[in-house]
Structures are given as structure tokens and as C-alpha cells.
Design a protein around this motif. Structure first.
Motif: not given
Length: 764
Positions: A488-498
Motif C-alpha cells: 500500500w502507498h499513499l499518493a498525494r499530488g498538488l496542482p500547479m496552475k497558470d
């Protein structure tokens, strides 16, 4: 691959023809087939045979001048005129201008024509001619479509009464043609009932037919209907189709026709208004003339030039606007339209110089607007937007990403970067170390091969939600490791916006949480076990309390009878009949108490696993007979009809005679107990496949559906038991004894008051 074009040179000067041929054959963009003639008549003949894409025409020919040639060429070619470039001597520009008014695409002055000028002029002229022909065909198709449209259109919703019947149709929309047809303004129709404002629909029966369309879904086609309203009679064709709880109607007033030109003009005005209000630059670029034939006013805001200044520029001035690095790429970009289909949108990025000298980045989206007669693209229409700020941000982002990549490889977690669509653009070495999948294979959507298949739907749901909201992406999923196991892995992603708030990239990590998940699972399992055990203990305690109370009552009842009659006997004041009755009562209650104690002992042995069978050959028919004899007195006492059906051919089985007799006796005893006087009890012994099947059926009080699943549970008694004696152990003991013999016992009952049937199956 260079595009093939055919050019006809009509000139009586051999030297000039050789120069023009040499110039054209040096063209790298187009592959020319050169045809040559010295006279106008011969040139017309060649045009009839080969239909060239372009013509280099000397104004002064031995037999015809250029204007005469053009007149004959128009008659000969009709609508498909090739591109004509007039060749004039120095000082004959005025003549060339007259020729252009008659259809010549461009003109060149002899002695001043260079190779580049000749080639670019030929390119532009041919493309102009092709685009002009395509524009003409497009306009013709558009006009034809407008002419074929039905003039009137309306949308109507059903109005239903309290019984759900359609009482009228509300007018939701009618177009201008329909308003003219009805001779009524739109605001006087919308929201009103169709039959309310136009009773003719109900009177003519059309209303009923419209109801049929809504109720059945079957379209209605009516032709040449006669419609009279406001003292005017009209004929029309109608098409009615169901839409939701209503219908759409289109009808054509066949008494008069609309002019397609008015709609086309309105459409063109609308397009122009849209173009002028668009935030980007909207333009029409002529590939042959290599210039903008239309450009909106936004060019002044974004580039500092007026639309007139841009349109007035010739191709030679292109290097002044276009960045040197993009001059070649823009030419290649224009060539892509040669293989593009109508409707294809081609995108491009390039730099252009602002009027203040600053270089600005632009992003354009272009599609073919018109084509030449040969099908090659002539004009393209497109939009261009200033993306300078975005490009600067991308440069800064790339630099930041480089630093990020160095840092990510030093982190013990899996670190990744993806584009807005989720395609992996970077992942650190920890991915390869853990999964064994090479970094290059993980790019794009290759990383999904490592995700557990069961986790992909949830992952996609969370991902799409994060993309939609633009918020943090977080999800737990399993990755396959090198040894094939999943962790099991915890995937976390932050968006970069224009600057516009659009997501351009995702930066994220995947952390191994398998040990934590295992602990959580174990903790959950233990919690479930504890809860189950607690519930079982509570049930057991309640059952024990009820059982103790019941045992106390059932043991005390016969004991009270024994003690009571014993005290009476000690008085020695009873006659012989009373003494005998007392002794019988004491003996009967003692036997009842012995039976209760025996049931308790049997259940104790079952619970401790100490109940054993004395196995031997057993004749089931004899057991049935013995059980029937034992039960007969009870049946006779209650006037119960006791019957049996026995298949005596069933061979002996291996079993315990006494225990099987105990089981059958228990079932018959229960049947007698719960069957009212005058009822019936039937015992059957039959063979069913490889089993011997014994059924005991009664016409007694039956078993309720909610009690039926619990009949064979220890200490469990239904409402009917409270009216009879017993500890509720007999059927539980019977089931255990049958199962010790390798058999099964089942019960069925249609319901309370409808009797019950117990079925024993024993292997033969």
C-alpha cells in the motif's frame, strides 16, 4: 514532399520562357510541370487539354493581346478559372491593372522579375484562385442548405390535468417564421396553450394526433395540410416528433419561400461581430498571396499595429514581424495544410515583434477556410492569443523542475511529476528500485501497469474529482514490487496552475504505508472478533439465564407433584384407588424428570464431544415400527390418526439402533404434543437416490416463518413451546445424532396452523 503544380507559359520570346522555366524549377516547395506556347490560340488549346493551375501570360502575343485571351479563357473555363499572372513590359502597369479587373490574379514587369518574386507571385496567384473556387463552392453549399430548411419550427410541452391526461400543449419556443405563419408576436405565444390561442388545432383533430405522438413516441408526418386562420388559408407540410413530455414541430409554408440570402447576410454580420469581440486576434490568411486578407481590431491591442497596416503588408515584410527562428517553421506549418482535411485544426507557437520592438509569444489555432479549384488550401482562418507570460512561466518552471529532479532523487519516497491529464513526465529512481519498472516505461500512462487492478477505479474517481475541483489529490493504492507482492502507498499530488487558474502540472509523492495498513487491518480484525465474542457472550448469557429459569421450572413441576402426592400417602387416609393414582402420578413425574435429566446429560456430552454411537447394522423399517408402537398410546389418547408408509426393500445401514430410535421417537413425541385431537401424523420411509429418507408430517399448529430457522438451536423455543413442557433440547440433540450418522435433518412448515414436516436423510 513538394506539391505538384502545372504552369503554362504563353510568351513568343524563347529567352523569356527559358528564364521563367528556370526560376520555377528552382522552387523547393512545389514541383512544377512547365508547358509552353508562343500564341494565344495555342495556349487556349493547351488549357482545354491540361487545365493548368496557373498561367504566365505575355500581354502582347502575335495573335491575341492579354485581354482578348482572358475573355476567351473565361468562356472556355467557365467557373474553374486557373490563376493568371500577366507579364507586361516596363511602363505597361496600367494595362496590367485593367487585366486584373478582368480576372488576372497578379502581374509582373518584364526585366524587373526575380526568381523569388516569380515563385512567390505564382504561389499566391494559384492559391488565391483555388481558395476563390473553394469559397464559391462553400457559399453555394451553404445557400443550398438554407433553401432546404423547413421555414417554421416550434417546441411544445404537454399540459396534463389531475388525471394525467393531456389537456393542451404549452408553447415553449417558436421561431420568427412560425410567428409570421401564425400572424402573432412571439411574446403573445410563449407560455400559452396551443389550443388556447389557436383553437383550429383542436377543431381540426391535429391536437389528438399530437397527443398520440407524445403518448406513443411515433413521429407524425403530415403533408399539404390546409390551415385557415385570420381569414387566410395556407398550405403547409409538418413533421412532429416526441421530445420529453412534449414534441418538436417543424413545418414549411409552401405558399411562400424565405430568401436564403437574408440569413446568410445576418450570419456574416454575426460572425463579424463575434470576431470583433473576441479577445484574441482573428484573421483570414491567404496562403497564395501570403498576407492577411482580414484581421480584427485586436491586433492593435496585442501587436500595436492597426488592421489596415497589417493587411497592407506584402510577403517581403514578413521577416520584420516574425522572429528569425520561426521563419522556417512557419513555412513548414503552412505546408501542413496541403494534407489537412476540412475541419482539421492545426496549432502553432511563434514569436512576433510588437510595434515597440518587443518580441511576444503567440499561440494560434488555424483551419482551412477556402480551397483552390484543385482542392489545395487557399485561405485559412484562425485565432492567435498572446502567451508571452505563459512561456516565461514555462521557462521558469523548467528551471525549477531541474532543481526539483535533483532533489527528488535524494528523497526516500517515490516522487513524480505529471501533466494536467495525468501522464507521467518525471519519476525518481525510487520507483525503479521498488517496482523494477524502468523509468522510461513508467512515462505517460505506463506507471498504471504497476497499480493493482482493483484499485484503478477508485484511483480514477479520486483523480477526476481532483482535476475537476483543482484541489489536493490524495488516494491510497497498491503498487506491485519487484518480487511481485503488492504494498500500500499513499499518493498525494498538488496542482500547479497558470494565471488563468488552469492546471498545467501535478507534483506528487507516493509513500509506503503498507505496515500501517497491516496494523490497521489487524486492529480492525481484533475489534471485529472482540465485538463478535461480546455479542455471542451476551446472547449466551441471556440464553443461559432463560434456560436456567426454564430448567428450574420444568424440574420443579414434576418434583412438586411427587412431593405433594408423597405427603398425601404419608397420611394413610387414602383409599386403594387414590393410592394407585398417587403412585402412578409419582411414577409419571419421576419418568418426566428422568427424561429431562437425560436430555441435559446428552446435551452435556454433545457439547463436550463425548457422545458416542454403538454402531451396527440397523433396519430402519424396524426402527420406524418400534417408534410407531411407542407413540401409539399417545395418538390413541388424543384420537390422532397415526399412519406410516414404509419401503421395506431399503437395506440395513450402519448406525446406532437406540440413538436413531431416540431421534424418531423425539420427532413423533413432538408431533403428538403439537397436533390437536382429531389430527393426523404420518411417517414415511422411502429411498431417495443414495439416501434413506424418513419424514414425519403432522397437521399440528405449525411453525412461524421467523422461528423456522432456529428450530434446531439449543435452548431455543418458539411461542408454541411455552404451552408445552420441555427444555428445547430434543431437536438440537436429534440434529446432532443424525449428523453423527452422516445424515441431515430439515424442517418445513407452510406457517402457523398449517402443520410441519421433519425430514431425515441417512446414507444407505
Amino acid at each position: 514532399m513538394a506539391q505538384a503544380l502545372t504552369v503554362l507559359i504563353i510568351d513568343d520570346c524563347l529567352e523569356d520562357r527559358e528564364v521563367y522555366r528556370r526560376y520555377l524549377l528552382q522552387d523547393r516547395e512545389y514541383n512544377y510541370t512547365i508547358l509552353e506556347e508562343e500564341s494565344g490560340e495555342r495556349g487556349l488549346e493547351v488549357c482545354r487539354q491540361f487545365q493548368p493551375d496557373g498561367i504566365l501570360l505575355d500581354f502582347l502575343l502575335p495573335d491575341l493581346d492579354g485581354l482578348e485571351f482572358l475573355e476567351q479563357l473565361k468562356k472556355q473555363a467557365k467557373a474553374a478559372m486557373p490563376a493568371v499572372i500577366m507579364l507586361t513590359g516596363y511602363g505597361n502597369e496600367a494595362v496590367a491593372v485593367q487585366a486584373m479587373k478582368r480576372g488576372v490574379q497578379d502581374y509582373l514587369v518584364k526585366g524587373q522579375t526575380t526568381g523569388d518574386l516569380l515563385r512567390s507571385t505564382v504561389h499566391s496567384a494559384i492559391k488565391n484562385a483555388q481558395l476563390s473556387q473553394e469559397l464559391q463552392r462553400s457559399e453555394e453549399r451553404f445557400r443550398t442548405s438554407i433553401e432546404n430548411m423547413l421555414d417554421c419550427f416550434g417546441i411544445y410541452s404537454a399540459i396534463r390535468n389531475h388525471r394525467g391526461e393531456i389537456s393542451d400543449f404549452r408553447i415553449d419556443y417558436v421561431n420568427a417564421a412560425a410567428c409570421e405563419f401564425n400572424q402573432m408576436a412571439k411574446e403573445k405565444q410563449l407560455g400559452k396553450g396551443l389550443c388556447e390561442i389557436l383553437p383550429i388545432y383542436r377543431e381540426s383533430g391535429l391536437f389528438d394526433e399530437y397527443c398520440q405522438v407524445v403518448e406513443t413516441g411515433k413521429p407524425l408526418i403530415k403533408e399539404s395540410l390546409i390551415y385557415t386562420s385570420f381569414d387566410k388559408t395556407k398550405a403547409f407540410d409538418a413533421r412532429i416528433t416526441k421530445m420529453g413530455d412534449g414534441f418538436v414541430a417543424s413545418w414549411r409554408d409552401v405558399t411562400e419561400k424565405k430568401q436564403a440570402e437574408e440569413r446568410l447576410q445576418e450570419s456574416q454580420r454575426l460572425i463579424e461581430r463575434i470576431a470583433e469581440t473576441t479577445p484574441g486576434i482573428v484573421y483570414v490568411y491567404d496562403l497564395v498571396e501570403q498576407r492577411n486578407v482580414y484581421i480584427n481590431r485586436q491586433v492593435n491591442k496585442l501587436l500595436g499595429y492597426t488592421a489596415q497596416q497589417i493587411q497592407a503588408q506584402s510577403p517581403e515584410f514578413l521577416p520584420q514581424f516574425m522572429h528569425p527562428e520561426d521563419l522556417i517553421s512557419i513555412a513548414i506549418f503552412f505546408q501542413k495544410f496541403n494534407s489537412a482535411k476540412d475541419g482539421d485544426i492545426l496549432e502553432n507557437e511563434y514569436q512576433m515583434r510588437h510595434a515597440n520592438g518587443e518580441w511576444r509569444w503567440f499561440f494560434s489555432r488555424d483551419t482551412i477556410f477556402t480551397r483552390n479549384a484543385d482542392g489545395s488550401p487557399r485561405q485559412i482562418v484562425g485565432t492567435a492569443f498572446d502567451i508571452t507570460e505563459r512561456k516565461l512561466a514555462e521557462v521558469a518552471l523548467r528551471q525549477s523542475e531541474e532543481r526539483y529532479r535533483y532533489l527528488s532523487d535524494a528523497v526516500p519516497q517515490i516522487v513524480w511529476i505529471s501533466n494536467a491529464e495525468g501522464e507521467c513526465e518525471h519519476i525518481n529512481q525510487k520507483w525503479d528500485e521498488f517496482t523494477g519498472q524502468p523509468i522510461e516505461q513508467a512515462m505517460g500512462f505506463g506507471w498504471t501497469e504497476i497499480v493493482h487492478l482493483d484499485d484503478i477505479p477508485g484511483m480514477m474517481e479520486k483523480w477526476l474529482a481532483a482535476v475537476h475541483t483543482g484541489e489536493l489529490y490524495e488516494h491510497e493504492m497498491r503498487y506491485r514490487s519487484r518480487d511481485g507482492t503488492y504494498r500500500w502507498h499513499l499518493a498525494r499530488g498538488l496542482p500547479m496552475k497558470d494565471e488563468q487558474g488552469d492546471i498545467i502540472k501535478w507534483f506528487g509523492t507516493s509513500t509506503d504505508i503498507d505496515d500501517r495498513k497491516q496494523l490497521e487491518a489487524e486492529r480492525h480484525r481484533l475489534l471485529q472478533l472482540e465485538q463478535t465474542a461480546r455479542a455471542a457472550a451476551e446472547v449466551a448469557n441471556n440464553t443461559k439465564d432463560e434456560f436456567v429459569a426454564m430448567v428450574s421450572h420444568d424440574l420443579r413441576s414434576p418434583l412438586n407433584a411427587i412431593m405433594g402426592w408423597a405427603k398425601l400417602l404419608r397420611t394413610q387416609q387414602m383409599d386403594t384407588a387414590s393410592i394407585n393414582n398417587a403412585l402412578e402420578t409419582i411414577e409419571r413425574n419421576a419418568k418426566s424428570q428422568a427424561t429431562l435429566l437425560e436430555d441435559l446429560l446428552n446435551m452435556s456430552r454433545i457439547i463436550q464431544g463425548k457422545l458416542q454411537l454403538n454402531l451396527g447394522k440397523v433396519n430402519l423399517a424396524a426402527i420406524v415400527a418400534g417408534a410407531m408402537e411407542t407413540a401409539y398410546p399417545s395418538a390413541h389418547a388424543k384420537s390422532i390418526c397415526l399412519e406410516s408408509v414404509v419401503d421395506k426393500s431399503i437395506p440395513p445401514i450402519r448406525g446406532d439402533w437406540n440413538r436413531l430410535l431416540q431421534v424418531l421417537g423425539n420427532l413423533l413425541s413432538n408431533a403428538m404434543k403439537f397436533t390437536p385431537s382429531g389430527g393426523q401424523v404420518e411417517v414415511k420411509l422411502l429411498r431417495n437416490g443414495s439416501n434413506a429418507e424418513i419424514t414425519v408430517s403432522d397437521t399440528g399448529i405449525g411453525i412461524s416463518p421467523e422461528f423456522l430457522p432456529h428450530v434446531f438451536e439449543r435452548y431455543f423455543q418458539g411461542d408454541r413451546i411455552h404451552k408445552q413442557s420441555g427444555l428445547g433440547l430434543g431437536l438440537a440433540i436429534a440434529r446432532h445424532l443424525v449428523e453423527l450418522h452422516g445424515g441431515t435433518i430439515e424442517v418445513a412448515s407452510p406457517g402457523v396452523g398449517l402443520g410441519s414436516t421433519f425430514t431425515i436423510k441417512l446414507p444407505c
